[in-house]
Design an enzyme around this catalytic site. Structure first.
Site, PDB file in Angstrom:
ATOM      1  N   LEU A   5       8.902  -6.364   8.168  1.00  0.00           N
ATOM      2  CA  LEU A   5       8.979  -6.670   6.573  1.00  0.00           C
ATOM      3  C   LEU A   5       8.532  -5.639   5.742  1.00  0.00           C
ATOM      4  O   LEU A   5       7.612  -4.790   6.173  1.00  0.00           O
ATOM      5  CB  LEU A   5       7.854  -7.754   6.424  1.00  0.00           C
ATOM      6  N   TYR A 140      -1.102   8.852 -10.238  1.00  0.00           N
ATOM      7  CA  TYR A 140      -0.370   8.347  -9.095  1.00  0.00           C
ATOM      8  C   TYR A 140      -0.865   9.187  -8.125  1.00  0.00           C
ATOM      9  O   TYR A 140      -1.007   8.295  -7.015  1.00  0.00           O
ATOM     10  CB  TYR A 140       1.156   9.015  -9.554  1.00  0.00           C
TER      11      TYR A 140
END
Length: 250
Positions: A5, A140
């Site tokens: 996934l 970030y």
């Protein structure tokens, strides 16, 4: 046949990683906020599932639709560039909601099935910004450093259950949608006092000596997912590899 996934598959690294695992014969669950089946191969081994990693119900629905998985790749993330002084705290929290808490929520949601089987791998995609200081990406970078620490600790925690946890650290990918995806979020984050410095940085980014391709990251994730050596970090892309070697030497 194993199942992976992957979060954040609508473009860039996630999209290429989904294609790569499919080419290797795996079952792939490619998740994205707004599903687009047309960008991936049509195959009974490829499923596109809607997922917003910031919403618990969306995570639960996606995992129910996916069935048992062998590998989770936490790739979904949002980018941000700008002067920290001008960055609203609401924007900081938005970045952490996806890049940190989304990764943690997905990991926590899949752990019961992996632990019960005593088999599985979690691969967290961070950034080469964690390998060397880079300007104008303080928020970030801090979100990615948080995941680096989280992953290193979790790897120890899950070792006794025969579960592996890995990091993939991509370099600078000019072909990704890092800037376009965050353009609205970045408005007003380069005030006049920072303009000369920002222009210098943008000029240097326009002439990189080495860059990372999406295929580099897909191959890095593939290596990490199949690694049994105990290696934690997998720099992906020639620039990231160079930074990692420099960090090791210093």
């Amino acid at each position: 046949m194993k199942t992976v996934l992957i979060t954040g598959c609508s473009s860039g690294y996630g999209l290429e990683t989904a294609r790569h695992f499919h080419e290797q014969g795996w079952n792939v669950v490619a998740t994205m906020r707004t599903p687009r089946a047309d960008i991936l191969p049509r195959s009974d081994r490829m499923r596109v599932v809607p997922l917003d990693v910031t919403k618990p119900q969306s995570i639960a629905s996606a995992l129910e639709a996916s069935g048992p998985i062998d590998v989770l790749v936490n790739n979904a993330g949002i980018g941000l560039m700008g002067a920290f002084e001008a960055t609203p705290m609401a924007t900081v929290r938005e970045v952490f909601e996806t890049n940190v808490f989304g990764v943690m929520a997905m990991t926590q949601a899949v752990l019961p099935q992996l632990r019960a089987r005593k088999s599985g791998v979690i691969v967290n995609v961070t950034s080469s910004a964690t390998l060397a200081p880079m300007p104008l990406v303080a928020v970030y970078t801090s979100s990615k450093v948080a995941i680096e620490g989280f992953t290193a600790s979790l790897a120890f925690e899950l070792e006794s259950f025969n579960l592996r946890v890995k990091l993939v650290e991509p370099g600078y990918g000019p072909d990704t949608r890092f800037t376009s995806n965050g353009s609205a979020r970045m408005e007003g984050l380069f005030p006049e006092p920072y303009a000369p410095f920002a222009q210098h940085i943008f000029a240097s980014l326009g002439k990189p000596a080495l860059v990372t391709r999406a295929s580099d990251v897909a191959e890095g994730v593939w290596r990490a997912a199949n690694d049994t050596s105990g290696t934690l970090r997998f720099p992906a892309g020639p620039d990231a590899v160079a930074l990692a070697r420099s960090a090791q030497a210093s």
